[in-house]
Design a protein around this motif. Structure first.
Motif, mmCIF file in Angstrom:
data_model
loop_
_atom_site.group_PDB
_atom_site.id
_atom_site.type_symbol
_atom_site.label_atom_id
_atom_site.label_comp_id
_atom_site.label_asym_id
_atom_site.label_seq_id
_atom_site.Cartn_x
_atom_site.Cartn_y
_atom_site.Cartn_z
ATOM 1 N N TYR A 64 -10.736 10.756 -7.777
ATOM 2 C CA TYR A 64 -11.497 9.459 -7.238
ATOM 3 C C TYR A 64 -10.578 8.296 -6.835
ATOM 4 O O TYR A 64 -10.944 7.488 -5.628
ATOM 5 C CB TYR A 64 -12.754 8.967 -8.321
ATOM 6 C CG TYR A 64 -13.260 7.811 -8.124
ATOM 7 C CD1 TYR A 64 -14.278 7.750 -6.875
ATOM 8 C CD2 TYR A 64 -13.092 6.469 -8.630
ATOM 9 C CE1 TYR A 64 -14.844 6.398 -6.875
ATOM 10 C CE2 TYR A 64 -13.567 5.250 -8.636
ATOM 11 C CZ TYR A 64 -14.311 5.098 -7.575
ATOM 12 O OH TYR A 64 -15.070 3.927 -7.225
ATOM 13 N N MET A 65 -9.584 8.201 -7.648
ATOM 14 C CA MET A 65 -8.730 7.135 -7.396
ATOM 15 C C MET A 65 -7.864 7.084 -6.155
ATOM 16 O O MET A 65 -7.588 6.341 -5.541
ATOM 17 C CB MET A 65 -7.553 6.873 -8.644
ATOM 18 C CG MET A 65 -8.471 6.467 -9.980
ATOM 19 S SD MET A 65 -9.270 5.064 -9.958
ATOM 20 C CE MET A 65 -8.270 3.748 -9.544
ATOM 21 N N ASN A 66 -7.605 8.580 -5.880
ATOM 22 C CA ASN A 66 -7.022 8.794 -4.695
ATOM 23 C C ASN A 66 -7.737 8.474 -3.284
ATOM 24 O O ASN A 66 -7.444 8.114 -2.325
ATOM 25 C CB ASN A 66 -6.424 10.409 -4.594
ATOM 26 C CG ASN A 66 -5.397 10.628 -5.603
ATOM 27 O OD1 ASN A 66 -4.696 9.806 -6.050
ATOM 28 N ND2 ASN A 66 -5.249 11.696 -5.942
ATOM 29 N N MET A 67 -9.056 8.873 -3.462
ATOM 30 C CA MET A 67 -10.164 8.600 -2.535
ATOM 31 C C MET A 67 -9.941 7.029 -2.077
ATOM 32 O O MET A 67 -10.077 6.627 -0.971
ATOM 33 C CB MET A 67 -11.571 8.964 -2.668
ATOM 34 C CG MET A 67 -12.635 8.674 -1.652
ATOM 35 S SD MET A 67 -13.293 7.034 -1.684
ATOM 36 C CE MET A 67 -14.268 7.200 -3.143
ATOM 37 N N LEU A 68 -10.008 6.195 -3.178
ATOM 38 C CA LEU A 68 -10.069 4.815 -3.148
ATOM 39 C C LEU A 68 -8.751 4.224 -2.184
ATOM 40 O O LEU A 68 -8.942 3.446 -1.482
ATOM 41 C CB LEU A 68 -10.063 4.050 -4.325
ATOM 42 C CG LEU A 68 -11.381 4.121 -5.269
ATOM 43 C CD1 LEU A 68 -11.325 3.361 -6.569
ATOM 44 C CD2 LEU A 68 -12.633 3.820 -4.527
ATOM 45 N N VAL A 69 -7.644 4.934 -2.395
ATOM 46 C CA VAL A 69 -6.533 4.499 -1.728
ATOM 47 C C VAL A 69 -6.335 5.069 -0.379
ATOM 48 O O VAL A 69 -6.118 4.298 0.434
ATOM 49 C CB VAL A 69 -5.227 5.132 -2.764
ATOM 50 C CG1 VAL A 69 -4.022 4.808 -1.802
ATOM 51 C CG2 VAL A 69 -5.187 4.344 -4.086
#
Length: 277
Positions: A64-69
């Motif tokens: 999820y955090m990778n998607m935000l970036v």
């Protein structure tokens, strides 16, 4: 009776309230956690199978955090804030025996010192930048492509030259492209590749990587006096468009900017904050 929009929402938010958090802060937690669980429900195979929060691991939260970036191009400050919200949520679940895992335990925040204020005006400076001999051709091409809505992950891909041929450019952009062709054609010949971002030394894979691109961006960044981090530039492009097109609704913005609705809402909120600052 209010239903939970994410696991244990009512009890978690009651706990935040008991701890004295302001309503606006609790709303931020709600927004973060709803968004994360909606994402996991749609794109995480493991969570889709059973929707058990106890089965989430660090790799799932990192996804999820990778998607935000990668998709929303959030900056380090926002990254750390979102991760903090998620971390506090899972600590609550763990301490109240709702989960026996702490999936955020191994996840680290990002360095705030590398943060640069987002410049939303660089697009207006493009005619001068493209005509400036002190700015490296790779830097100019990076700025040009991001101003057309492309992310670095897209224009550094193999065979991007096929997409490049279909982009519409105005007169001053075409003038720069003619100059760029004079720069890149000898390199393309040496590397036997038609792509437009290539290493200048012979290599098994001649395509320029993101770290390799940064080496060209850094000197130009000092000269231009604003962040040339592709993430910051892309955010500047999005925010510039949102601010200049206040009449477009979320669906129109989503279509024009090729962003999902959640990302559009995020950028609209951020643009409002910039306007009011």
């Amino acid at each position: 009776m209010t239903t939970n929009n994410y696991p244990y929402q009512k009890s978690f938010e009651k706990n935040l309230n008991i701890n004295g958090l302001a309503k606006v802060t609790i709303k931020e937690y709600t927004s973060t956690l709803i968004d994360m669980f909606e994402y996991l429900s749609n794109f995480n195979i493991g969570y889709q199978k059973n929707h058990h929060v106890n089965q989430l691991f660090d790799r799932d939260i990192q996804q999820y955090m990778n998607m935000l970036v990668e998709k929303r191009q959030i900056n380090n400050s926002t990254y750390n804030k979102v991760l903090s919200h998620i971390n506090i949520y899972f600590k609550y679940l763990f301490s109240h025996d709702f989960s026996d895992k702490l999936p955020t335990l191994t996840l680290k925040g990002r360095d705030r010192n590398k943060e640069s204020k987002i410049n939303i005006k660089w697009i207006e400076q493009m005619p001068n930048i493209l005509n400036d001999p002190n700015v490296h051709p790779y830097t100019k091409m990076t700025l040009l492509l991001i101003s057309k809505g492309f992310k670095s992950s897209e224009f550094l891909k193999i065979n991007f030259y096929r997409v490049f041929k279909k982009i519409n450019f105005n007169s001053y952009e075409k003038k720069f492209i003619n100059q760029y062709n004079n720069f890149i054609k000898p390199i393309q010949g040496k590397q036997s590749s038609k792509d437009i971002f290539l290493k200048q030394r012979i290599a098994n894979d001649p395509h320029l990587t993101l770290p390799g691109l940064h080496k060209y961006l850094k000197p130009s960044e000092e000269y231009l006096s604003f962040s040339l981090n592709p993430t910051d530039l892309f955010q500047g492009y999005i925010l510039n468009y949102v601010i200049k097109n206040p009449g477009e609704n979320e669906f129109e913005l989503s279509n024009h900017l090729n962003l999902d609705l959640a990302s559009v809402i995020y950028y609209k909120k951020l643009s409002t904050k910039i306007i009011n600052d």
